[in-house]
Structure formats: C-alpha cells, structure tokens
Design a protein around this motif. Structure first.
Motif, PDB file in Angstrom:
ATOM      1  N   ILE A  17       0.698  -1.233   0.111  1.00  0.00           N
ATOM      2  CA  ILE A  17       0.120   0.193  -0.063  1.00  0.00           C
ATOM      3  C   ILE A  17       0.906   1.243   0.154  1.00  0.00           C
ATOM      4  CG2 ILE A  17      -2.059  -1.235   1.380  1.00  0.00           C
ATOM      5  CD1 ILE A  17      -0.860   0.180   3.868  1.00  0.00           C
ATOM      6  N   LYS A  18       2.217   1.000   0.064  1.00  0.00           N
ATOM      7  CA  LYS A  18       3.054   2.350   0.213  1.00  0.00           C
ATOM      8  C   LYS A  18       2.798   3.148  -1.084  1.00  0.00           C
ATOM      9  CE  LYS A  18       5.798   0.757   4.017  1.00  0.00           C
ATOM     10  NZ  LYS A  18       7.261   0.260   4.207  1.00  0.00           N
ATOM     11  N   ASP A  19       2.958   2.510  -2.318  1.00  0.00           N
ATOM     12  CA  ASP A  19       3.033   3.213  -3.529  1.00  0.00           C
ATOM     13  C   ASP A  19       1.732   3.463  -4.156  1.00  0.00           C
ATOM     14  OD1 ASP A  19       2.258   0.615  -3.906  1.00  0.00           O
ATOM     15  OD2 ASP A  19       3.714   0.269  -5.619  1.00  0.00           O
ATOM     16  N   ARG A  20       0.586   3.416  -3.352  1.00  0.00           N
ATOM     17  CA  ARG A  20      -0.698   3.711  -3.787  1.00  0.00           C
ATOM     18  C   ARG A  20      -1.247   5.220  -3.298  1.00  0.00           C
ATOM     19  NH1 ARG A  20      -1.642  -0.385  -7.094  1.00  0.00           N
ATOM     20  NH2 ARG A  20      -0.270  -2.229  -6.308  1.00  0.00           N
ATOM     21  N   THR A  21      -1.731   6.098  -4.392  1.00  0.00           N
ATOM     22  CA  THR A  21      -2.262   7.159  -4.005  1.00  0.00           C
ATOM     23  C   THR A  21      -3.439   7.227  -2.973  1.00  0.00           C
ATOM     24  OG1 THR A  21      -1.648   7.657  -6.454  1.00  0.00           O
ATOM     25  CG2 THR A  21      -3.112   9.353  -5.353  1.00  0.00           C
ATOM     26  N   TRP A  22      -4.400   6.509  -3.267  1.00  0.00           N
ATOM     27  CA  TRP A  22      -5.578   6.453  -2.358  1.00  0.00           C
ATOM     28  C   TRP A  22      -5.643   5.082  -2.152  1.00  0.00           C
ATOM     29  CZ3 TRP A  22      -7.886   9.636  -6.626  1.00  0.00           C
ATOM     30  CH2 TRP A  22      -7.771  11.235  -6.379  1.00  0.00           C
ATOM     31  N   LEU A  23      -6.202   4.650  -0.960  1.00  0.00           N
ATOM     32  CA  LEU A  23      -6.605   3.089  -0.283  1.00  0.00           C
ATOM     33  C   LEU A  23      -7.882   3.183  -0.107  1.00  0.00           C
ATOM     34  CD1 LEU A  23      -3.118   3.123   1.731  1.00  0.00           C
ATOM     35  CD2 LEU A  23      -3.667   1.914  -0.338  1.00  0.00           C
ATOM     36  N   SER A  24      -8.430   1.812  -0.073  1.00  0.00           N
ATOM     37  CA  SER A  24      -9.690   1.583   0.661  1.00  0.00           C
ATOM     38  C   SER A  24      -9.485   1.124   2.166  1.00  0.00           C
ATOM     39  CB  SER A  24     -10.423   0.436  -0.221  1.00  0.00           C
ATOM     40  OG  SER A  24      -9.579  -0.887   0.021  1.00  0.00           O
ATOM     41  N   GLU A  25     -10.502   0.646   2.723  1.00  0.00           N
ATOM     42  CA  GLU A  25     -10.540   0.183   4.078  1.00  0.00           C
ATOM     43  C   GLU A  25     -10.070  -1.322   3.933  1.00  0.00           C
ATOM     44  OE1 GLU A  25     -11.327  -0.783   8.191  1.00  0.00           O
ATOM     45  OE2 GLU A  25     -10.814   0.946   6.905  1.00  0.00           O
ATOM     46  N   PHE A  26     -10.529  -2.164   2.833  1.00  0.00           N
ATOM     47  CA  PHE A  26      -9.928  -3.344   2.677  1.00  0.00           C
ATOM     48  C   PHE A  26      -8.388  -3.282   2.389  1.00  0.00           C
ATOM     49  CE2 PHE A  26     -14.064  -5.405   0.745  1.00  0.00           C
ATOM     50  CZ  PHE A  26     -14.591  -5.781   2.185  1.00  0.00           C
ATOM     51  N   ASP A  27      -7.919  -2.474   1.808  1.00  0.00           N
ATOM     52  CA  ASP A  27      -6.481  -2.323   1.545  1.00  0.00           C
ATOM     53  C   ASP A  27      -5.976  -2.298   2.918  1.00  0.00           C
ATOM     54  OD1 ASP A  27      -6.842  -2.424  -1.095  1.00  0.00           O
ATOM     55  OD2 ASP A  27      -6.802  -0.288  -1.077  1.00  0.00           O
ATOM     56  N   ILE A  28      -6.220  -1.348   3.957  1.00  0.00           N
ATOM     57  CA  ILE A  28      -5.678  -0.742   5.012  1.00  0.00           C
ATOM     58  C   ILE A  28      -5.709  -1.880   6.149  1.00  0.00           C
ATOM     59  CG2 ILE A  28      -5.524   0.747   6.902  1.00  0.00           C
ATOM     60  CD1 ILE A  28      -6.647   2.931   4.686  1.00  0.00           C
ATOM     61  N   ASN A  29      -6.952  -2.383   6.177  1.00  0.00           N
ATOM     62  CA  ASN A  29      -7.122  -3.275   7.411  1.00  0.00           C
ATOM     63  C   ASN A  29      -7.844  -4.691   6.688  1.00  0.00           C
ATOM     64  OD1 ASN A  29      -6.715  -1.436   9.535  1.00  0.00           O
ATOM     65  ND2 ASN A  29      -8.281  -0.488   8.807  1.00  0.00           N
ATOM     66  N   SER A  30      -6.978  -5.292   5.927  1.00  0.00           N
ATOM     67  CA  SER A  30      -7.610  -6.510   5.296  1.00  0.00           C
ATOM     68  C   SER A  30      -7.352  -7.589   6.234  1.00  0.00           C
ATOM     69  CB  SER A  30      -6.392  -6.794   4.218  1.00  0.00           C
ATOM     70  OG  SER A  30      -5.316  -7.123   4.640  1.00  0.00           O
ATOM     71  N   GLU A  31      -6.759  -7.772   7.373  1.00  0.00           N
ATOM     72  CA  GLU A  31      -6.886  -8.910   8.075  1.00  0.00           C
ATOM     73  C   GLU A  31      -7.989  -8.927   8.978  1.00  0.00           C
ATOM     74  OE1 GLU A  31      -3.627  -9.263  10.699  1.00  0.00           O
ATOM     75  OE2 GLU A  31      -2.179  -9.703   8.994  1.00  0.00           O
ATOM     76  N   LYS A  32      -8.727  -7.560   9.132  1.00  0.00           N
ATOM     77  CA  LYS A  32     -10.164  -7.493  10.005  1.00  0.00           C
ATOM     78  C   LYS A  32     -11.021  -7.885   9.221  1.00  0.00           C
ATOM     79  CE  LYS A  32     -12.732  -3.528  11.555  1.00  0.00           C
ATOM     80  NZ  LYS A  32     -13.117  -2.068  11.711  1.00  0.00           N
ATOM     81  N   TYR A  33     -11.107  -8.222   7.969  1.00  0.00           N
ATOM     82  CA  TYR A  33     -12.183  -8.654   7.065  1.00  0.00           C
ATOM     83  C   TYR A  33     -11.826 -10.100   6.656  1.00  0.00           C
ATOM     84  CZ  TYR A  33     -13.396  -3.879   7.334  1.00  0.00           C
ATOM     85  OH  TYR A  33     -13.819  -2.510   7.702  1.00  0.00           O
ATOM     86  N   GLY A  34     -10.654 -10.732   7.333  1.00  0.00           N
ATOM     87  CA  GLY A  34     -10.344 -12.345   6.913  1.00  0.00           C
ATOM     88  C   GLY A  34      -9.870 -12.446   5.515  1.00  0.00           C
ATOM     89  N   ILE A  35      -9.137 -11.211   4.862  1.00  0.00           N
ATOM     90  CA  ILE A  35      -8.476 -11.153   3.728  1.00  0.00           C
ATOM     91  C   ILE A  35      -6.992 -11.465   3.829  1.00  0.00           C
ATOM     92  CG2 ILE A  35      -7.970  -9.887   1.874  1.00  0.00           C
ATOM     93  CD1 ILE A  35     -10.465  -8.410   2.187  1.00  0.00           C
ATOM     94  N   ARG A  36      -6.578 -12.328   3.449  1.00  0.00           N
ATOM     95  CA  ARG A  36      -4.922 -12.784   3.746  1.00  0.00           C
ATOM     96  C   ARG A  36      -4.400 -12.672   2.295  1.00  0.00           C
ATOM     97  NH1 ARG A  36      -8.520 -16.459   5.868  1.00  0.00           N
ATOM     98  NH2 ARG A  36      -8.295 -17.902   3.944  1.00  0.00           N
ATOM     99  N   PHE A  37      -3.123 -12.522   1.972  1.00  0.00           N
ATOM    100  CA  PHE A  37      -2.209 -12.633   0.934  1.00  0.00           C
ATOM    101  C   PHE A  37      -1.447 -13.630   0.812  1.00  0.00           C
ATOM    102  CE2 PHE A  37      -3.526  -8.053   1.735  1.00  0.00           C
ATOM    103  CZ  PHE A  37      -3.823  -7.818   0.567  1.00  0.00           C
ATOM    104  N   LYS A  38      -1.404 -14.138  -0.616  1.00  0.00           N
ATOM    105  CA  LYS A  38      -0.579 -15.518  -0.686  1.00  0.00           C
ATOM    106  C   LYS A  38       0.747 -14.692  -1.124  1.00  0.00           C
ATOM    107  CE  LYS A  38      -2.862 -18.255  -3.518  1.00  0.00           C
ATOM    108  NZ  LYS A  38      -3.590 -18.853  -4.648  1.00  0.00           N
ATOM    109  N   GLU A  39       1.582 -15.850  -1.603  1.00  0.00           N
ATOM    110  CA  GLU A  39       3.000 -15.385  -1.833  1.00  0.00           C
ATOM    111  C   GLU A  39       3.228 -14.665  -3.203  1.00  0.00           C
ATOM    112  OE1 GLU A  39       5.794 -18.738  -1.880  1.00  0.00           O
ATOM    113  OE2 GLU A  39       5.595 -19.238   0.117  1.00  0.00           O
TER     114      GLU A  39
END
Length: 470
Positions: A368-390
């Motif tokens: 998220i550091k190189d994004r101009t604007w961010l969503s709540e899902f981007d900022i707090n993905s874990e809170k919504y059960g969203i995980r990232f793969k390799e």
C-alpha cells in the motif's frame, strides 16, 4: 506565450478484459474528453497563466502530436504535462508518450515534464517526471509560482466556485458530450472504495447551484452542448441537491440530459426523487449494487443491497420504463459470499432485462505504500478475513482472487457491459428498442455499437488534428 501544455489521453477501460471474445473495449473508443486537464487549466488561467490542453493525444500520430505541441512552445513554456488517470498501461509510459517526448525533449531540453492523475504513485516510470499526486490544482499552481517567481497571495482551489472554461482552440463540437464536476467526496465509506474524501460531512465539497447553471449556459451558448456526464461520487447524495438540479434543468433554455453515479438506496429512502431525478434530466445512472448477498453487503457497507435491491430495481424499472436506464456494478469475491450464488443473480439480471450490468473481481492491494488512495480493505485486510498469498493476490474463506477473476470472466459472457457511445453512458444502446434477449442472442451489443464508436472517434480526431495544424 504558453506556460504549460497538458496532454489529455484516452486509453482506459476494462469493459471487455474478462471476455477474450469481446471485440471492442468501449472506453478506449469514446471521444468523451477527460475533465481533469481542462479543469486544471481553467483554474491556473484564473491566476494569469497561459495553459493549453491537447486532446485525443493517445489517438494522434506521433508526428502530428509533436507538430501540434511545437506550435504552442514559446520561450515562456515551463513544462509539458500528462495525466495518467486514463492510461491502461500500469507498468510504464505508453509508447506514444515515449516517442513524442523523446523528439520534443531533444529539441527543447529546458522544458520540464510533469505527470499527474489518481494513480501516479504506483506508476513505474521509465522516464523522469515531476510528480503531482491526486488533486493537483493547488500543488501545480505553487510549482508554477516558484518557477515564475510569483509571490502573490493565492486563494486555494474551491470546488464550490470552480468552473471549467473551454477555449475556442479546444475545438468543442456541437452535440459533443462534456464532463461537468458537481462535487468531490462521498458521505459514505464503502470498504472497497478508494476515492478520496469519503465520509465527508453532508453539503461539503459541492458546487454552488448558480455556478453549475452558469457553466451549463455558457457551454450551450458557445458550443450547443446539452448532454453531460456529471462527475460526482454520488449525484443524488441529498434530496436538496437533486431538487436543485431539477430547478436548474427547468430554468435552462434547452433540454438537459445527463448521466452519472447515483445510489439506489437513497432513491428508495427519498421516493419523491424518483420523479425529481427524471425532471433534472437524468437519462442513465450507474448504480453500485456490488452484491445481493445479505452478509457480504453488510461487510462492504451496503446492507440495503442485500435486503431490498432486487425488489426496488424491479419497481424502478416499472416506473421509469425505458426513459431512464442504468448500469448495475457487481463485485465478485466479496468475503462471505459463495461464488456459486452469483449464477442465480446473473440469471435474475437476464430474466428481468435489467438493462446493463457488469461483474468485476474484488481488488485488494497488499503493497500500500506506492498507492495514491487506499480502501478500508487495503488498510485493514486482516480485519475482514482477507489474507495475501506469496504471489501477492488475496484469498479468504469464500474464494481466492484467481477464482474470483475466473468467475467474473464466466459471468461476463452473459452480462451486458457499460457502454459509452459518444461518452453518453448506456442511453443510446438501451433505447434502441431491441429486446435484451435478442440483443444478447445476436451479440449485436458486442459489435455494432463499438464499431460506431471507433468510426466516430476517427472522424473526431481527424477534424481535431486538421484544426490544430492549420
């Protein structure tokens, strides 16, 4: 004398990217001029700067773009700017930019190159640019002041009084659809949304009624313009705003027609706006439905859609008939929504001939550091059960990004897309009188309208280039 030259481009759109058989990407071929460079130019001119905008740059031959630009360069020219908001290439500058810049930079080494737009921070530049992120009125003005040694007090940009003023040199055509910004920001905070100024206080960042009316009158008197794409996160954000638009429409010496983003839940909550929106000149709306699933709709901040959307859309279709059409935007892969349920919703759209709809996979960013604007899902993905793969893509208990992407492609084969003929969303396709089933069976919607757009754009660009090269 020209202080700054702005290149306006036309290479955005994802209308067909999920269907390999889809012939035309309609947004690529819409001769509807993006507003940003013209609005920036109008603001900077109010402080005495000489600014010129060159439209259709991504569709102009390199030699012609260079020639048009060279005609404008003077000893006072500080820079040449490009907006990347509507560039489809996210890995670097498009070839047309590189080729034209290489020639001009070799001839005018003292002219600086600037870049702006709503996704500049994540654009991987091959060339050196002076970067302006997001809304750029005040920052570009400050940069010009520093370059010209101007030290006067500058009143900051205020959308309430802002007015886009086109020049004769812009070659606006009679009947052309123009963009007009009504306001900025949104009172709501949908979890997937990356627009700025979300959660704003009602009534803020909204253009004054008289300012809107005066801009509409000027464009009509000078160019014969009667049709608009209203740029606004939520045109119907308040009952009062809709009523003001209806009053403006009734006071104009022409029939105003417009398209724009509206929230159906607000129409449902303020039922008298069903007629008021029609009186205001609404011809086609984009509805962000996102999902019909009760749990998923609550998670994204649109619980109304999961409870009432289908019933109300059917009712609205009965009332508006074909006088007003709409595009329903749907998201594939929201947390809590099983993919297999989406087939039922897609069938519901077809069975009830719901004009147009579009399926897009959920996008969540890991870096998220190189994004101009961010969503709540981007900022707090874990809170919504969203995980990232390799590989950087997301997953949650319902599906993975790759599964959502594939499902969007599957659903898209049966969906109708947002179409922008002459920049006028939906209306010209949905009012053809061809029944939806016939149109989908013949696939005419995939071929004929977009062929028209390509032809229309070719004609427009040729006229524009000939005019600029005179």
């Amino acid at each position: 004398m020209t202080h700054l030259i702005l290149w306006n481009s036309y290479s955005a759109g994802d209308s067909g990217r999920f269907d390999p058989n889809f012939k035309w990407d309609c947004s690529n071929y819409s001769p509807n001029r993006p507003l940003g460079p013209h609005q920036l130019a109008s603001f900077l001119r109010s402080f005495g700067y000489k600014i010129r905008v060159i439209d259709f740059c991504s569709h102009i031959k390199t030699k012609d773009l260079v020639s048009i630009t060279e005609k404008l360069i003077t000893k006072d020219t500080i820079g040449i700017g490009i907006s990347i908001t509507f560039l489809s290439n996210s890995e670097g500058e498009s070839e047309w930019i590189i080729k034209a810049r290489d020639i001009l930079e070799s001839r005018y080494p003292d002219v600086e190159w600037i870049m702006g737009g709503n996704r500049v921070a994540r654009f991987r530049n091959k060339l050196h640019w002076k970067i302006f992120n997001g809304y750029a009125e005040d920052t570009v003005l400050k940069w010009l002041d520093e370059k010209t040694k101007e030290i006067d007090f500058r009143k900051p940009f205020d959308i309430k009084n802002s007015k886009t003023h086109y020049l004769d040199e812009d070659f606006i055509q009679s009947g052309e659809i123009l963009n007009l910004e009504l306001g900025r920001g949104c009172q709501f905070k949908c979890k997937f949304c990356r627009y700025p100024l979300v959660g704003k206080t009602p009534g803020t960042y909204t253009k004054f009624k008289d300012t809107i009316k005066n801009e509409l009158l000027e464009n009509y008197e000078r160019w014969g313009t009667t049709r608009y794409n209203f740029i606004d996160d939520t045109v119907n954000e308040s009952k009062e705003k809709v009523e003001d638009l209806a009053r403006i429409a009734q006071e104009l010496p022409f029939e105003l027609e417009w398209v724009g983003y509206c929230r159906p839940d607000l129409i449902w909550a303020h039922r008298d706006t069903i007629q008021t929106l029609k009186d205001s000149g609404l011809r086609s709306a984009t509805f962000g439905i996102e999902t019909f699933h009760p749990e998923a709709s609550k998670k994204v901040g649109k619980g109304w859609s999961g409870r009432r959307a289908k019933d109300f859309l059917l009712e609205l279709k009965q009332i508006w008939k074909n006088d007003i059409t709409w595009l329903s935007g749907m998201i594939v892969g929201l947390p809590g929504e099983p993919l297999e349920e989406l087939d039922e919703h897609n069938y519901w759209f077809m069975e009830n001939e719901m004009y147009c709809w579009r399926w897009s996979p959920l996008i969540v960013y890991k870096n998220i550091k190189d994004r101009t604007w961010l969503s709540e899902f981007d900022i707090n993905s874990e809170k919504y059960g969203i995980r990232f793969k390799e590989d950087g893509t997301w997953e949650h208990d319902s599906c993975t990004f790759n599964e959502a992407y594939a499902k969007a492609a599957e659903l898209t084969k049966f969906a109708k897309f947002e179409t922008k003929i002459s920049g006028f969303t939906l209306t010209e396709v949905c009012s053809t009188g061809i029944p939806l089933k016939e149109m989908m069976d013949s696939r005419e919607i995939d071929v004929f309208p977009f062929y028209r757009i390509e032809q229309e754009l070719d004609i427009m660009v040729k006229k524009y280039v000939d005019f600029q090269l005179k």
